[in-house]
Design a protein around this motif. Sequence first.
Motif, short mmCIF file in Angstrom:
data_model
loop_
_atom_site.label_atom_id
_atom_site.label_comp_id
_atom_site.label_asym_id
_atom_site.label_seq_id
_atom_site.Cartn_x
_atom_site.Cartn_y
_atom_site.Cartn_z
N TRP A 146 0.84 -1.20 0.00
CA TRP A 146 0.00 0.00 0.00
C TRP A 146 0.88 1.25 0.00
O TRP A 146 1.87 1.32 0.73
N LYS A 147 0.50 2.24 -0.80
CA LYS A 147 1.16 3.54 -0.79
C LYS A 147 0.10 4.63 -0.77
O LYS A 147 -0.81 4.64 -1.61
N ASP A 148 0.20 5.50 0.23
CA ASP A 148 -0.74 6.61 0.39
C ASP A 148 -2.19 6.12 0.37
O ASP A 148 -3.08 6.74 -0.21
N GLY A 149 -2.42 4.99 1.04
CA GLY A 149 -3.77 4.47 1.19
C GLY A 149 -4.31 3.68 0.02
O GLY A 149 -5.44 3.19 0.06
N GLU A 150 -3.51 3.51 -1.03
CA GLU A 150 -3.94 2.75 -2.19
C GLU A 150 -3.14 1.46 -2.29
O GLU A 150 -1.91 1.46 -2.13
N MET A 151 -3.83 0.35 -2.56
CA MET A 151 -3.11 -0.90 -2.80
C MET A 151 -2.50 -0.84 -4.19
O MET A 151 -3.21 -0.66 -5.19
N VAL A 152 -1.17 -1.00 -4.26
CA VAL A 152 -0.48 -0.84 -5.54
C VAL A 152 0.04 -2.17 -6.10
O VAL A 152 0.40 -2.23 -7.28
N ALA A 153 0.08 -3.22 -5.26
CA ALA A 153 0.60 -4.49 -5.76
C ALA A 153 0.25 -5.61 -4.80
O ALA A 153 0.04 -5.39 -3.60
N GLU A 154 0.16 -6.83 -5.34
CA GLU A 154 0.17 -8.05 -4.55
C GLU A 154 1.41 -8.84 -4.94
O GLU A 154 1.69 -8.99 -6.14
N VAL A 155 2.16 -9.29 -3.94
CA VAL A 155 3.44 -9.96 -4.20
C VAL A 155 3.53 -11.23 -3.35
O VAL A 155 2.82 -11.39 -2.37
N GLU A 156 4.44 -12.11 -3.74
CA GLU A 156 4.60 -13.39 -3.05
C GLU A 156 5.73 -13.37 -2.03
O GLU A 156 5.85 -14.31 -1.23
N ASP A 157 6.58 -12.35 -2.04
CA ASP A 157 7.54 -12.15 -0.95
C ASP A 157 7.92 -10.68 -0.91
O ASP A 157 7.63 -9.91 -1.85
N LEU A 158 8.55 -10.27 0.20
CA LEU A 158 8.80 -8.85 0.46
C LEU A 158 10.27 -8.47 0.35
O LEU A 158 10.62 -7.34 0.71
N ARG A 159 11.11 -9.36 -0.14
CA ARG A 159 12.53 -9.05 -0.10
C ARG A 159 12.88 -7.78 -0.87
O ARG A 159 13.74 -7.01 -0.44
N GLU A 160 12.21 -7.52 -1.98
CA GLU A 160 12.50 -6.32 -2.75
C GLU A 160 11.88 -5.07 -2.13
O GLU A 160 12.25 -3.95 -2.50
N HIS A 161 10.95 -5.25 -1.20
CA HIS A 161 10.22 -4.12 -0.61
C HIS A 161 10.66 -3.82 0.82
O HIS A 161 10.18 -2.86 1.43
N TRP A 162 11.54 -4.65 1.39
CA TRP A 162 11.89 -4.53 2.80
C TRP A 162 12.74 -3.29 3.05
O TRP A 162 13.58 -2.90 2.25
N ARG A 163 12.49 -2.67 4.23
CA ARG A 163 13.24 -1.49 4.66
C ARG A 163 13.62 -1.67 6.12
O ARG A 163 12.95 -2.38 6.87
N GLU A 164 14.68 -1.01 6.51
CA GLU A 164 15.19 -1.16 7.87
C GLU A 164 14.35 -0.43 8.91
O GLU A 164 14.57 -0.59 10.11
N ASP A 165 13.38 0.37 8.48
CA ASP A 165 12.53 1.08 9.44
C ASP A 165 11.17 0.41 9.63
O ASP A 165 10.30 0.94 10.32
N LEU A 166 10.96 -0.79 9.05
CA LEU A 166 9.64 -1.41 9.08
C LEU A 166 9.42 -2.23 10.35
O LEU A 166 10.30 -2.98 10.78
N VAL A 167 8.23 -2.07 10.92
CA VAL A 167 7.81 -2.77 12.13
C VAL A 167 6.62 -3.66 11.78
O VAL A 167 5.63 -3.19 11.19
N SER A 168 6.69 -4.92 12.15
CA SER A 168 5.62 -5.88 11.85
C SER A 168 4.70 -6.05 13.05
O SER A 168 5.15 -6.17 14.19
N PHE A 169 3.40 -6.08 12.78
CA PHE A 169 2.38 -6.32 13.79
C PHE A 169 1.57 -7.55 13.35
O PHE A 169 1.06 -7.59 12.23
N LEU A 170 1.46 -8.54 14.23
CA LEU A 170 0.71 -9.77 13.95
C LEU A 170 -0.52 -9.80 14.84
O LEU A 170 -0.42 -9.65 16.06
N LEU A 171 -1.67 -10.00 14.21
CA LEU A 171 -2.96 -9.92 14.88
C LEU A 171 -3.68 -11.26 14.82
O LEU A 171 -3.56 -12.00 13.83
N GLY A 172 -4.46 -11.56 15.86
CA GLY A 172 -5.21 -12.80 15.91
C GLY A 172 -6.17 -12.95 14.74
O GLY A 172 -6.65 -11.96 14.17
N CYS A 173 -6.46 -14.20 14.39
CA CYS A 173 -7.22 -14.53 13.18
C CYS A 173 -8.38 -15.46 13.53
O CYS A 173 -8.26 -16.33 14.38
N SER A 174 -9.49 -15.29 12.81
CA SER A 174 -10.69 -16.09 13.10
C SER A 174 -10.53 -17.57 12.76
O SER A 174 -11.34 -18.39 13.18
#
Length: 264
Positions: free
Chosen positions: A93-121
């Motif tokens: 997502w960029k500026d509130g718009e979904m811009v892509a669906e990808v199968e891994d994040l290696r090309e998109h990863w940044r050193e400032d990113l924080v991951s949040f994992l939430l419970g699932c139904s």
Amino acid sequence: MDHASSLRETGWDVRQRARRGALRGVTQGLAPGHVQANLAILPREYAADFQRFCALNPRPCPLLASSEPGDPALPTLGRDIDIRTDLPRYRIWKDGEMVAEVEDLREHWREDLVSFLLGCSHSFEEALAADGLEMRHIANNTPVPVYRTNIACTPSGRFQGPMAVSMRAFRPAEAIRAIQITSRFPAVHGAPVHIGKPELIGVDLDKLLAGQPLTLMPDELPLFWACGVTPQTVVAACRPSFCITHAPGHMLVTDLLNSRLAVF
């Protein structure tokens, strides 16, 4: 993979398949007994506000774990987790718009990113099924229907927006039992937030946010649970500069056990 093998599969097995690119579909039904998690990844500048947003909105955003900035590991959820590769599909997502669906994040990863994992139904669905309650989307092997509501989440900083809900349909006696069972699992959305009359929460059953439609039978009530797709409705509303989420239905399968989440 045959049915017997899938029953023996662990969270680690599923993550390894995703990492190799060998898992393409949704994770519903994989690694029975293991907790699955929704994902939101944000730059560090937004992390404190989003963590507080989760604390203020525990029904749609029950926080299981968060990472250190730039660290793809989540040791409290399982061994050798790499959040960049261990889900089968992600949304960028960029500026509130979904811009892509990808199968891994290696090309998109940044050193400032924080991951949040939430419970699932998926966790409480396992408890419902164990009690003999059939869910038609599972019987049909289709994703659960998800809707945007007019229920406003409690804001935190820039994070505000409508709650998303997932819907399951039961006959009245079954609905009572479903409420009782899911009340035991507050870490994975807990009891429904609404029963019956979808229009009262702004839901049009013909307008899906995600999943596949479900036709209500004359003797059924629709039950609506807070849903971990909510961060995606919030991102669309508040438009942070960058965000990554799971694609609906494509979860992180952890080493945690669903049985450990029940509070009584």
